[in-house]
Design a protein around this motif. Structure first.
Motif, PDB file in Angstrom:
ATOM      1  N   GLY A 102       7.215  -5.171   2.421  1.00 50.13           N
ATOM      2  CA  GLY A 102       7.176  -5.937   1.187  1.00 50.13           C
ATOM      3  C   GLY A 102       5.976  -5.642   0.320  1.00 50.13           C
ATOM      4  O   GLY A 102       5.942  -6.019  -0.850  1.00 50.13           O
ATOM      5  N   ALA A 103       4.970  -4.976   0.872  1.00 46.72           N
ATOM      6  CA  ALA A 103       3.769  -4.643   0.105  1.00 46.72           C
ATOM      7  C   ALA A 103       3.756  -3.144  -0.171  1.00 46.72           C
ATOM      8  O   ALA A 103       4.757  -2.562  -0.556  1.00 46.72           O
ATOM      9  CB  ALA A 103       2.527  -5.098   0.856  1.00 46.72           C
ATOM     10  N   GLU A 104       2.608  -2.494   0.047  1.00 43.48           N
ATOM     11  CA  GLU A 104       2.472  -1.079  -0.289  1.00 43.48           C
ATOM     12  C   GLU A 104       2.790  -0.194   0.903  1.00 43.48           C
ATOM     13  O   GLU A 104       2.334  -0.439   2.013  1.00 43.48           O
ATOM     14  CB  GLU A 104       1.041  -0.805  -0.756  1.00 43.48           C
ATOM     15  N   MET A 105       3.545   0.853   0.659  1.00 39.98           N
ATOM     16  CA  MET A 105       3.778   1.850   1.692  1.00 39.98           C
ATOM     17  C   MET A 105       2.439   2.480   2.065  1.00 39.98           C
ATOM     18  O   MET A 105       1.580   2.727   1.228  1.00 39.98           O
ATOM     19  CB  MET A 105       4.736   2.925   1.184  1.00 39.98           C
ATOM     20  N   GLY A 106       2.272   2.746   3.348  1.00 39.65           N
ATOM     21  CA  GLY A 106       1.012   3.302   3.826  1.00 39.65           C
ATOM     22  C   GLY A 106       0.089   2.266   4.422  1.00 39.65           C
ATOM     23  O   GLY A 106      -0.879   2.609   5.098  1.00 39.65           O
ATOM     24  N   VAL A 161      -8.728   5.475   3.903  1.00 38.74           N
ATOM     25  CA  VAL A 161      -8.724   6.465   2.826  1.00 38.74           C
ATOM     26  C   VAL A 161      -9.698   6.098   1.705  1.00 38.74           C
ATOM     27  O   VAL A 161     -10.589   6.896   1.366  1.00 38.74           O
ATOM     28  CB  VAL A 161      -7.300   6.686   2.292  1.00 38.74           C
ATOM     29  N   PRO A 162      -9.602   4.920   1.085  1.00 40.04           N
ATOM     30  CA  PRO A 162     -10.567   4.607   0.030  1.00 40.04           C
ATOM     31  C   PRO A 162     -12.004   4.506   0.530  1.00 40.04           C
ATOM     32  O   PRO A 162     -12.941   4.868  -0.192  1.00 40.04           O
ATOM     33  CB  PRO A 162     -10.070   3.273  -0.534  1.00 40.04           C
ATOM     34  N   SER A 163     -12.191   4.046   1.754  1.00 36.20           N
ATOM     35  CA  SER A 163     -13.561   3.929   2.259  1.00 36.20           C
ATOM     36  C   SER A 163     -14.189   5.306   2.441  1.00 36.20           C
ATOM     37  O   SER A 163     -15.377   5.512   2.131  1.00 36.20           O
ATOM     38  CB  SER A 163     -13.601   3.139   3.574  1.00 36.20           C
ATOM     39  N   LYS A 164     -13.421   6.268   2.915  1.00 33.53           N
ATOM     40  CA  LYS A 164     -13.984   7.612   3.080  1.00 33.53           C
ATOM     41  C   LYS A 164     -14.193   8.277   1.727  1.00 33.53           C
ATOM     42  O   LYS A 164     -15.112   9.099   1.564  1.00 33.53           O
ATOM     43  CB  LYS A 164     -13.087   8.463   3.975  1.00 33.53           C
ATOM     44  N   ALA A 165     -13.377   7.939   0.751  1.00 32.34           N
ATOM     45  CA  ALA A 165     -13.565   8.481  -0.591  1.00 32.34           C
ATOM     46  C   ALA A 165     -14.875   7.980  -1.198  1.00 32.34           C
ATOM     47  O   ALA A 165     -15.654   8.751  -1.768  1.00 32.34           O
ATOM     48  CB  ALA A 165     -12.383   8.104  -1.479  1.00 32.34           C
ATOM     49  N   ILE A 166     -15.140   6.684  -1.071  1.00 29.02           N
ATOM     50  CA  ILE A 166     -16.385   6.154  -1.647  1.00 29.02           C
ATOM     51  C   ILE A 166     -17.594   6.576  -0.819  1.00 29.02           C
ATOM     52  O   ILE A 166     -18.693   6.777  -1.366  1.00 29.02           O
ATOM     53  CB  ILE A 166     -16.314   4.612  -1.790  1.00 29.02           C
ATOM     54  N   LEU A 167     -17.412   6.756   0.492  1.00 32.81           N
ATOM     55  CA  LEU A 167     -18.508   7.252   1.317  1.00 32.81           C
ATOM     56  C   LEU A 167     -18.972   8.620   0.833  1.00 32.81           C
ATOM     57  O   LEU A 167     -20.172   8.916   0.807  1.00 32.81           O
ATOM     58  CB  LEU A 167     -18.064   7.359   2.781  1.00 32.81           C
ATOM     59  N   LYS A 168     -18.012   9.459   0.438  1.00 37.13           N
ATOM     60  CA  LYS A 168     -18.374  10.792  -0.064  1.00 37.13           C
ATOM     61  C   LYS A 168     -19.195  10.677  -1.338  1.00 37.13           C
ATOM     62  O   LYS A 168     -20.190  11.403  -1.518  1.00 37.13           O
ATOM     63  CB  LYS A 168     -17.112  11.610  -0.317  1.00 37.13           C
ATOM     64  N   GLN A 184      -9.078   6.084  -6.508  1.00 36.08           N
ATOM     65  CA  GLN A 184      -7.650   5.953  -6.786  1.00 36.08           C
ATOM     66  C   GLN A 184      -6.960   7.315  -6.810  1.00 36.08           C
ATOM     67  O   GLN A 184      -5.795   7.451  -6.425  1.00 36.08           O
ATOM     68  CB  GLN A 184      -7.443   5.220  -8.112  1.00 36.08           C
ATOM     69  N   GLY A 185      -7.694   8.333  -7.247  1.00 39.49           N
ATOM     70  CA  GLY A 185      -7.122   9.678  -7.248  1.00 39.49           C
ATOM     71  C   GLY A 185      -6.848  10.189  -5.845  1.00 39.49           C
ATOM     72  O   GLY A 185      -5.829  10.854  -5.594  1.00 39.49           O
ATOM     73  N   VAL A 186      -7.748   9.878  -4.923  1.00 38.66           N
ATOM     74  CA  VAL A 186      -7.539  10.273  -3.530  1.00 38.66           C
ATOM     75  C   VAL A 186      -6.322   9.562  -2.951  1.00 38.66           C
ATOM     76  O   VAL A 186      -5.469  10.166  -2.285  1.00 38.66           O
ATOM     77  CB  VAL A 186      -8.798   9.967  -2.694  1.00 38.66           C
ATOM     78  N   ILE A 187      -6.227   8.250  -3.206  1.00 39.76           N
ATOM     79  CA  ILE A 187      -5.069   7.490  -2.726  1.00 39.76           C
ATOM     80  C   ILE A 187      -3.777   8.067  -3.299  1.00 39.76           C
ATOM     81  O   ILE A 187      -2.785   8.266  -2.575  1.00 39.76           O
ATOM     82  CB  ILE A 187      -5.201   6.004  -3.097  1.00 39.76           C
ATOM     83  N   THR A 233      -3.155  11.047  -4.283  1.00 41.04           N
ATOM     84  CA  THR A 233      -2.853  12.363  -3.720  1.00 41.04           C
ATOM     85  C   THR A 233      -2.155  12.245  -2.369  1.00 41.04           C
ATOM     86  O   THR A 233      -1.241  13.008  -2.052  1.00 41.04           O
ATOM     87  CB  THR A 233      -4.147  13.182  -3.574  1.00 41.04           C
ATOM     88  N   ILE A 234      -2.588  11.286  -1.575  1.00 35.22           N
ATOM     89  CA  ILE A 234      -2.030  11.124  -0.222  1.00 35.22           C
ATOM     90  C   ILE A 234      -0.752  10.294  -0.229  1.00 35.22           C
ATOM     91  O   ILE A 234       0.124  10.464   0.633  1.00 35.22           O
ATOM     92  CB  ILE A 234      -3.085  10.487   0.701  1.00 35.22           C
ATOM     93  N   ALA A 235      -0.607   9.398  -1.216  1.00 35.76           N
ATOM     94  CA  ALA A 235       0.493   8.431  -1.228  1.00 35.76           C
ATOM     95  C   ALA A 235       1.884   9.040  -1.076  1.00 35.76           C
ATOM     96  O   ALA A 235       2.737   8.444  -0.402  1.00 35.76           O
ATOM     97  CB  ALA A 235       0.423   7.590  -2.510  1.00 35.76           C
TER      98      ALA A 235
END
Length: 484
Positions: free
Chosen positions: A40-44, A53-60, A93-96, A98-100
């Motif tokens: 019912g929410a977001e796939m993934g 995914v977002p945490s590793k993106a901001i860590l970079k 958001q761009g990283v998400i 790309t993987i989505a």
């Protein structure tokens, strides 16, 4: 207007499109089984959209910012970076995005699964319903994951705070980020927001990383303190309140901590609400769904996987592991009968905290091993200040610690330092294969690499036997020297 529901009778019904659910659906659908997936929410799930995914993106982004400050020891003039918070958010958001597509409805429908983008619940022991759909299945897998939970701190419910679901989309960048929780999420976000320019204070009722090797946890905490992160841990919080300009944490000792934003990273709770588990005859409580070692619930048709399982989740790769074990047991019956049903026991599951330095561990800590096996436990260590690659990069914090039994079998280990999350694979392979430390000592590592530290730690177990004053090689060499 008709209120009838579309009905399916399938081999497998999965509730939840996170790591466990999607892996299960992909495997089953690709071998021709009929599958219905509800989300019912977001796939993934949390990992793609709010977690890994977002945490590793901001860590970079934080690492790049920090690298600009740290060039002096290498002959590069340090500069204070200029950080554009809107651009950082766009990067995340761009990283998400790309993987989505790998987790999209279209991809899984392409495998042959039926995806229902609605929340679902059990109505009886063998039926699941959503707003438009009713499903009966031979087997069900509940893979609804977990959600951020809030500790019972007075006043917290009256304050606007972020969780891992909202921290990556804050409208304004924090001038001072207060964090409740000194676990992996709190430490990763604390260091990252400090590197991006915020003042950061972390508060926890317990010492940071209490389940890790104490000396390795200390290396990580001290590294964050050196970068300017302030800790109040252990410390009891009396109250949290909001003023016109600030959020205030008042500690029991009277200390007042003022900040612009608050992140609550104090644990997660299994997503068991509104699933109709009582109607399905599934035993559960606030800690999750009860299962046996093969992930079967009290209803023989229904299984759990991932964070929703009581005492067996907590990491994305555990969820994937659960899916793999269920796939074997559901669909590879000859293998299951010949070799025994695959267990979801995760006593050799690696974990990593992606701070700088990283902290990774697997299996038993020294304290856990000694509690279980007493004096039959040995530990070996090697520190990065003796590793040539680490010295060349002027990044020598931390080291390797391996725990073995009296026969040299690897029981667990911990690594703190740059790239620890990659190096822990070596111990994972050793434990999966039931290897003794002598095998790790025989590894040929390319020079110079940080991974040599694992080999050197393993070799140290045999140093006394090989080179000590009473070692057999010394006596043998002395004997043969008489003839040469």
């Amino acid at each position: 207007m008709s209120t009838s529901k579309t009905e399916y009778d399938v081999d497998l019904c999965v509730i939840g499109a996170g790591s466990a659910g999607l892996s299960m659906v992909a495997g089953a659908a690709q071998i021709g089984r009929s599958v219905v997936l509800f989300e019912g929410a977001e796939m993934g799930g949390d990992c793609l959209n709010h977690g890994c995914v977002p945490s590793k993106a901001i860590l970079k982004a934080g690492k790049v910012a920090q690298a600009r400050r740290e060039g002096a020891s290498l002959g590069v003039k340090p500069v204070e970076p200029e950080v554009n918070w809107e651009a950082v958010k766009a990067h995340i958001q761009g990283v998400i995005a790309t993987i989505a597509p790998m987790d999209s409805v279209e991809r899984f429908e392409g495998f042959g699964a039926t995806v229902i983008s609605e929340y679902a619940h059990f109505v009886d022991e063998k039926t699941v319903e959503s707003d438009t759909t009713r499903v009966r299945a031979k087997r069900f897998v509940v893979a609804t994951g977990s959600r951020a939970s809030a500790p019972p701190i007075p006043g917290l419910d009256k304050v606007d705070y972020a969780t891992n679901e909202t921290i990556f989309s804050l409208k304004t960048f924090p001038s001072h980020l207060l964090i409740i929780g000194a676990g992996p999420i709190g430490l990763e976000m604390g260091q990252t927001f400090r590197r991006l320019g915020a003042k950061v204070t972390i508060v926890d009722i317990a010492p940071p990383l209490g389940r890790n090797e104490p000396e390795h946890a200390r290396v990580l905490v001290e590294a964050l303190q050196e970068e300017g992160v302030t800790f109040h841990a252990p410390a009891a919080t009396k109250e949290i309140r909001k003023t016109a300009k600030n959020i205030i944490i008042e500690l029991e000792n009277g200390t007042l901590i003022k900040g612009s934003h608050l992140l609550v990273a104090a644990g997660r709770a299994p997503a068991v609400d509104d699933l109709g588990l009582d109607a399905a005859g599934v035993k559960f409580d606030k800690r999750g769904i009860e299962t046996d070692g093969n992930l079967r619930t009290s209803n023989k048709r229904i299984y759990g996987a991932g964070d929703v399982v009581k005492g067996m989740g907590g990491l994305t790769h555990i969820a994937g592991f659960h899916a793999g074990q269920l796939f074997k047991n559901f669909f590879l019956l000859p293998q299951a009968l010949n070799k025994g049903f695959s267990s979801a026991k995760n006593d050799r599951m690696p974990a990593a905290i992606y701070t700088s330095p990283e902290l990774a561990n697997i299996g038993l800590s020294e304290a856990q091993a000694r509690e279980k096996f007493g004096d039959r436990v040995k530990t070996v260590e090697f520190h990065f200040d003796e590793n040539d690659r680490a010295i060349a990069e002027r990044s020598t914090k931390g080291g390797v610690k391996i725990v073995v039994n009296h026969k040299g079998k690897v029981l667990g280990g911990s690594i703190v330092g740059e790239h620890a999350g990659e190096m822990i694979h070596m111990l994972s392979v050793a434990m999966t294969g039931g290897m003794k430390l002598s095998k790790l000592a025989q590894i040929i590592s390319p020079y110079p690499t940080r991974s040599e530290a694992v080999k050197r730690a393993a070799s140290s177990l045999y140093t006394e036997d090989l080179f000590g004053p009473n070692a057999m090689p010394r006596k043998t060499a002395a004997f043969w020297a008489k003839f040469h």
